[in-house]
Design a protein around this motif. Structure first.
Motif, PDB file in Angstrom:
ATOM      1  N   UNK A  16       0.841  -1.193  -0.107  1.00 48.85           N
ATOM      2  CA  UNK A  16       0.065  -0.018  -0.008  1.00 48.85           C
ATOM      3  C   UNK A  16       0.767   1.055   0.149  1.00 48.85           C
ATOM      4  N   UNK A  17       1.245   1.886  -1.033  1.00 48.50           N
ATOM      5  CA  UNK A  17       2.157   2.773  -1.194  1.00 48.50           C
ATOM      6  C   UNK A  17       2.224   3.985  -0.137  1.00 48.50           C
ATOM      7  N   UNK A  18       3.518   4.274   0.250  1.00 47.13           N
ATOM      8  CA  UNK A  18       3.519   5.026   1.427  1.00 47.13           C
ATOM      9  C   UNK A  18       3.242   4.690   2.860  1.00 47.13           C
ATOM     10  N   UNK A  19       2.806   3.193   2.796  1.00 45.61           N
ATOM     11  CA  UNK A  19       1.987   2.965   4.120  1.00 45.61           C
ATOM     12  C   UNK A  19       2.614   1.520   4.675  1.00 45.61           C
ATOM     13  N   UNK A  20       2.186   0.420   3.859  1.00 43.87           N
ATOM     14  CA  UNK A  20       2.754  -1.021   4.247  1.00 43.87           C
ATOM     15  C   UNK A  20       3.137  -1.676   3.321  1.00 43.87           C
ATOM     16  N   UNK A  44       6.433   0.673   5.938  1.00 39.50           N
ATOM     17  CA  UNK A  44       7.197   1.110   5.030  1.00 39.50           C
ATOM     18  C   UNK A  44       8.263   2.309   5.563  1.00 39.50           C
ATOM     19  N   UNK A  45       7.698   3.017   6.563  1.00 37.01           N
ATOM     20  CA  UNK A  45       8.702   4.171   7.320  1.00 37.01           C
ATOM     21  C   UNK A  45       9.511   3.430   8.242  1.00 37.01           C
ATOM     22  N   UNK A  46       8.815   2.349   8.648  1.00 32.96           N
ATOM     23  CA  UNK A  46       9.562   1.785   9.905  1.00 32.96           C
ATOM     24  C   UNK A  46      10.446   0.535   9.695  1.00 32.96           C
ATOM     25  N   UNK A  47      10.323   0.096   8.655  1.00 33.29           N
ATOM     26  CA  UNK A  47      10.793  -1.398   8.299  1.00 33.29           C
ATOM     27  C   UNK A  47      12.347  -0.764   7.576  1.00 33.29           C
ATOM     28  N   UNK A  48      13.553  -1.674   8.112  1.00 32.85           N
ATOM     29  CA  UNK A  48      13.683  -2.804   8.486  1.00 32.85           C
ATOM     30  C   UNK A  48      13.726  -2.632  10.098  1.00 32.85           C
ATOM     31  N   UNK A  49      13.778  -1.149  10.645  1.00 36.92           N
ATOM     32  CA  UNK A  49      14.045  -1.124  11.999  1.00 36.92           C
ATOM     33  C   UNK A  49      12.927  -1.755  13.087  1.00 36.92           C
ATOM     34  N   UNK A  50      11.912  -2.009  12.350  1.00 34.31           N
ATOM     35  CA  UNK A  50      11.002  -2.516  13.207  1.00 34.31           C
ATOM     36  C   UNK A  50      10.329  -3.766  12.606  1.00 34.31           C
ATOM     37  N   UNK A  51      10.137  -4.873  13.491  1.00 34.15           N
ATOM     38  CA  UNK A  51       9.983  -6.306  13.057  1.00 34.15           C
ATOM     39  C   UNK A  51       8.223  -6.138  12.182  1.00 34.15           C
ATOM     40  N   UNK A  52       8.287  -6.576  11.077  1.00 29.56           N
ATOM     41  CA  UNK A  52       7.141  -6.980  10.723  1.00 29.56           C
ATOM     42  C   UNK A  52       5.998  -7.787  11.691  1.00 29.56           C
ATOM     43  N   UNK A  53       4.773  -7.339  11.326  1.00 30.27           N
ATOM     44  CA  UNK A  53       3.555  -8.047  12.170  1.00 30.27           C
ATOM     45  C   UNK A  53       3.368  -9.084  11.523  1.00 30.27           C
ATOM     46  N   UNK A  54       2.674 -10.278  12.359  1.00 31.61           N
ATOM     47  CA  UNK A  54       1.899 -11.339  11.584  1.00 31.61           C
ATOM     48  C   UNK A  54       0.551 -11.146  12.029  1.00 31.61           C
ATOM     49  N   UNK A  55      -0.437 -11.406  10.808  1.00 32.14           N
ATOM     50  CA  UNK A  55      -1.911 -11.514  11.223  1.00 32.14           C
ATOM     51  C   UNK A  55      -2.257 -12.529  10.583  1.00 32.14           C
ATOM     52  N   UNK A  56      -3.293 -13.317  11.068  1.00 29.13           N
ATOM     53  CA  UNK A  56      -3.915 -14.629  10.535  1.00 29.13           C
ATOM     54  C   UNK A  56      -5.227 -14.471  10.729  1.00 29.13           C
ATOM     55  N   UNK A  57      -6.165 -15.254   9.791  1.00 27.89           N
ATOM     56  CA  UNK A  57      -7.613 -15.332   9.779  1.00 27.89           C
ATOM     57  C   UNK A  57      -7.714 -16.710   9.415  1.00 27.89           C
ATOM     58  N   UNK A  58      -8.363 -17.570  10.024  1.00 32.97           N
ATOM     59  CA  UNK A  58      -8.851 -17.180  11.337  1.00 32.97           C
ATOM     60  C   UNK A  58      -7.966 -17.495  12.246  1.00 32.97           C
ATOM     61  N   UNK A  59      -7.935 -17.107  13.645  1.00 26.41           N
ATOM     62  CA  UNK A  59      -7.206 -17.424  14.671  1.00 26.41           C
ATOM     63  C   UNK A  59      -7.369 -18.922  15.276  1.00 26.41           C
ATOM     64  N   UNK A  60      -6.293 -19.620  15.460  1.00 30.92           N
ATOM     65  CA  UNK A  60      -6.539 -20.897  15.879  1.00 30.92           C
ATOM     66  C   UNK A  60      -6.784 -20.976  17.488  1.00 30.92           C
ATOM     67  N   UNK A  61      -6.617 -20.052  17.983  1.00 28.24           N
ATOM     68  CA  UNK A  61      -7.029 -19.970  19.295  1.00 28.24           C
ATOM     69  C   UNK A  61      -6.783 -18.369  19.856  1.00 28.24           C
ATOM     70  N   UNK A  62      -7.416 -18.152  21.308  1.00 27.85           N
ATOM     71  CA  UNK A  62      -7.846 -16.756  21.428  1.00 27.85           C
ATOM     72  C   UNK A  62      -6.767 -16.025  22.311  1.00 27.85           C
ATOM     73  N   UNK A  63      -5.594 -16.763  22.778  1.00 29.69           N
ATOM     74  CA  UNK A  63      -4.641 -16.251  23.549  1.00 29.69           C
ATOM     75  C   UNK A  63      -3.424 -15.445  23.200  1.00 29.69           C
ATOM     76  N   UNK A  64      -3.025 -15.533  22.182  1.00 32.42           N
ATOM     77  CA  UNK A  64      -1.804 -15.131  21.635  1.00 32.42           C
ATOM     78  C   UNK A  64      -1.876 -13.878  20.730  1.00 32.42           C
TER      79      UNK A  64
END
Length: 105
Positions: A16-20, A44-64
């Motif tokens: 997503x240009x300028x964002x992600x 884009x502004x913070x990588x590589x200094x900030x680690x990428x986030x992991x998103x998942x759908x569906x969530x296999x469980x509710x706690x993490x």
């Protein structure tokens, strides 16, 4: 990017240009056979200094999961190193999580 293409061929890059920027694809749970949509993305502004986030759908469980939908994980004995670490490592973390929690939620 080459590592992602060679090791995780089913994951496609996106931006997503300028964002992600990141990768999206699917991981399948070994216990249930369920397909999990996985998105690994970074500001884009913070990588590589900030680690990428992991998103998942569906969530296999509710706690993490953090309030914004990210997977909360602990890197035992390792801290994100922007000079060496990659998006592929985030996919590996997601794959290990699915292996551990698929069908246990």
């Amino acid at each position: 990017m080459k590592l992602m293409k060679n090791v995780f061929a089913d994951f496609e890059p996106f931006a997503e240009p300028g964002r992600w920027a990141g990768f999206r694809g699917w991981l399948r749970g070994k216990r249930t056979g369920r397909a999990y949509e996985v998105v690994i993305k970074a500001s884009i502004a913070k990588y590589p200094n900030q680690e990428p986030a992991v998103y998942m759908n569906p969530h296999p469980e509710r706690h993490h999961w953090i309030g914004d939908g990210r997977l909360c994980y602990l890197r035992r004995g390792h801290v994100w190193n922007p000079a060496e670490d990659t998006f592929a490592q985030a996919v590996i973390i997601a794959a290990k999580y699915v292996d551990e929690f698929d069908g246990r939620g």
